[in-house]
Design a protein around this motif. Structure first.
Motif, PDB file in Angstrom:
ATOM      1  N   HIS A 118      43.763  47.791  44.873  1.00 52.62           N
ATOM      2  CA  HIS A 118      43.730  49.192  44.463  1.00 52.62           C
ATOM      3  C   HIS A 118      42.340  49.521  43.949  1.00 52.62           C
ATOM      4  CE1 HIS A 118      45.120  53.017  42.908  1.00 52.62           C
ATOM      5  NE2 HIS A 118      44.512  52.728  41.763  1.00 52.62           N
TER       6      HIS A 118
ATOM      7  N   SER B 289      40.052  52.106  41.627  1.00 49.55           N
ATOM      8  CA  SER B 289      40.156  53.070  40.538  1.00 49.55           C
ATOM      9  C   SER B 289      38.765  53.425  40.040  1.00 49.55           C
ATOM     10  CB  SER B 289      40.967  52.474  39.387  1.00 49.55           C
ATOM     11  OG  SER B 289      40.911  53.312  38.265  1.00 49.55           O
TER      12      SER B 289
ATOM     13  N   GLU C  71      54.044  41.491  40.636  1.00 52.32           N
ATOM     14  CA  GLU C  71      54.211  42.948  40.613  1.00 52.32           C
ATOM     15  C   GLU C  71      55.486  43.332  39.876  1.00 52.32           C
ATOM     16  OE1 GLU C  71      52.778  45.540  44.030  1.00 52.32           O
ATOM     17  OE2 GLU C  71      54.917  45.384  44.365  1.00 52.32           O
TER      18      GLU C  71
ATOM     19  N   LEU D 167      53.022  48.047  39.856  1.00 52.40           N
ATOM     20  CA  LEU D 167      51.793  47.658  39.171  1.00 52.40           C
ATOM     21  C   LEU D 167      51.881  46.195  38.748  1.00 52.40           C
ATOM     22  CD1 LEU D 167      51.369  50.826  36.950  1.00 52.40           C
ATOM     23  CD2 LEU D 167      50.155  50.272  39.068  1.00 52.40           C
TER      24      LEU D 167
END
Length: 80
Positions: free
Chosen positions: A26, A28, A43, A48
């Protein structure tokens, strides 16, 4: 679209390795290291990571995946 050769698509060794180990990534813009990588086994229900210590971080996607592999003692895709 005409193609020179009629060859089916194939996945790279790295992508196959990521699928085998359940590596997810991911990007960010909220952190110092913009990329994070984690294992699907780490996970939570909301998608998340549960344990942030087992995650890999880096300025690029490749750096995060490499950091993740090192922290979790995984052999790299070119070592298996």
């Amino acid at each position: 679209m005409n193609q020179l050769f009629d060859i089916p698509e194939s996945k790279s060794p790295k992508l196959l390795w990521m699928e085998k180990h359940g590596v997810k990534t991911h990007q960010s813009d909220l952190s110092e290291d913009p990329w994070i990588a984690w294992l699907a086994s780490n996970e939570s229900v909301d998608g998340l990571p549960r344990n942030m210590e087992k995650c890999g971080y880096g300025n690029t996607k490749d750096e995060a995946i490499t950091d993740l592999a090192i922290k979790n003692n995984l052999k790299f895709w070119n070592e298996e």
